[in-house]
Write an enzyme that holds these catalytic residues in place. Structure first.
Site, PDB file in Angstrom:
ATOM      1  N   LYS A 127      -6.339  42.815  -8.550  1.00 19.47           N
ATOM      2  CA  LYS A 127      -7.030  42.347  -9.749  1.00 19.47           C
ATOM      3  C   LYS A 127      -6.511  43.030 -11.007  1.00 19.47           C
ATOM      4  CE  LYS A 127     -10.975  40.203  -7.631  1.00 19.47           C
ATOM      5  NZ  LYS A 127     -12.444  40.099  -7.482  1.00 19.47           N
TER       6      LYS A 127
ATOM      7  N   ARG B  99     -11.726  42.560   1.116  1.00 17.03           N
ATOM      8  CA  ARG B  99     -10.965  41.325   0.916  1.00 17.03           C
ATOM      9  C   ARG B  99      -9.597  41.710   0.365  1.00 17.03           C
ATOM     10  NH1 ARG B  99     -10.098  37.394  -3.060  1.00 17.03           N
ATOM     11  NH2 ARG B  99     -10.149  35.230  -2.290  1.00 17.03           N
TER      12      ARG B  99
END
Length: 377
Positions: free
Chosen positions: A319, A354
């Protein structure tokens, strides 16, 4: 029936088994200031702000203090939520039972491999989506994630990167259903990553055994009904706003408390509507309406989320806040930051990670889990 009891977040309860105090944050608490005064009189520490109480006290003494302020009507619901939250914080995560098999989140963290069946994913540029031979490229990519050690596969057909445009229902179904069906047929635990109730329904019919909704049900009114009907685990995620605008100056007074309370209320609401609590996973939604500072605060508070009593999922992989911290612009090159975030999350009690870089993440998670277990020994 609405659950109007206060919400309890546990910051630290390590001393409770030996009769010591816990550090707690309660919101939605009637007469919080009066309770804080009674806690102080009983040799605890409390600070009230409206209906919020930050307190360090032996849980039974906190309940007694509430009883002295408001009798059983105040003490009983407070005692119930504090006892449940402290017990969950101390006990760790339960297993997650899915129609395709049990994910052993009660004994170790599991890795959820990311499979983006989109042409515009922020993280991999659509490498698993080849329109000319769809779904072959995506199926191969999913099989590679499983071979690398993924415990489950998270399949998404609509990008949720900041600024992403919605994908029409028919197109999302075309992208994901053949991939879900093929990978589920191998016996894999497959999650469908979607904000649409219709996609969740179709994917579960095709073999998906988890619904991962990054919107927490806020973007499609049918999603809640779908989750209640389907009878599979549901990942409840915190999202501020919606994907196209979520990163435009997101603001919180206290990001940890606000995200925690949102998730707590979501869990309560789903259970009240009939979804079994053991079907719920909670995700603070790193990057979904949060700045880098917000994401770091939530990562640091991962252990607090375990007081919800449900497995905690953390999705920090690749991210943008990791790129901000490391100076790496290419998401595919953010592996070191992704592994560091995964390790921090695991030592804080996260049970589902994840990840895009599955093999490296599996190894990092194994070490982080061993460290966490050694601390508990």
């Amino acid at each position: 029936m609405a659950d109007d009891r206060p919400i309890c977040r546990v910051e630290d309860a390590r001393l409770v088994p030996d009769g010591g105090p816990a550090r707690l944050v309660l919101t939605g608490l009637d007469r919080a200031a009066e309770i804080a005064d009674k806690v102080a009189a009983a040799r605890g520490v409390g600070r009230a702000d409206g209906d919020r109480l930050e307190v360090m006290a032996v849980p039974s003494r906190l309940t007694d203090a509430a009883g002295r302020v408001g009798g059983a009507d105040l003490a009983v619901p407070l005692g119930e939520v504090v006892e449940a939250a402290v017990a969950a914080w101390l006990a760790g995560s339960p297993d997650l039972v899915t129609p395709a098999g049990t994910l052993p989140t009660g004994s170790r963290p599991v890795v959820l491999g990311v499979l983006n069946v989109t042409p515009d994913s922020f993280s991999d540029g659509g490498t698993a989506f080849g329109p000319a031979d769809h779904p072959a490229a995506a199926i191969r990519a999913g099989e590679a994630l499983l071979a690398a050690g993924a415990d489950a596969i998270d399949i998404g057909g609509e990008s949720t990167r900041p600024g992403a445009d919605p994908v029409p229902l028919d197109e999302e179904l075309r992208r994901v259903l053949p991939v879900v069906e093929a990978l589920a047929a191998t016996g894999a635990v497959v999650a469908i990553d979607t904000v649409k109730g219709a996609v969740a329904r179709a994917a579960v019919e095709a073999g998906a055994s988890i619904v991962n909704d990054v919107s927490g049900g806020s973007l499609d009114p049918d999603m809640r009904e779908a989750v209640l009907d389907l009878g599979v685990p549901y990942v409840l995620t915190h999202l501020l706003g919606e994907p196209r605008t979520m990163q435009r100056d997101p603001r919180y007074d206290d990001v940890v408390t606000e995200v925690f309370d949102h998730l707590a209320a979501g869990v309560r609401g789903l259970v009240a509507d009939g979804l079994p609590a053991d079907h719920i996973v909670v995700d603070p939604g790193l990057g979904f309406g949060k700045t880098a500072r917000h994401n770091l605060a939530l990562l640091r508070a991962t252990r607090d989320l375990t007081s919800l009593g449900r497995p905690v999922l953390i999705g920090a992989s690749r991210k943008s806040f990791l790129g901000t911290l490391t100076g790496v612009d290419d998401p595919a090159q953010r592996i070191e930051g992704s592994l560091a975030a995964a390790a921090v999350a695991v030592t804080g009690g996260a049970r589902i990670i994840r990840a895009h870089d599955v093999q490296a993440t599996v190894r990092a998670v194994r070490v982080a889990h061993a460290v966490a277990q050694s601390q508990d020994a």
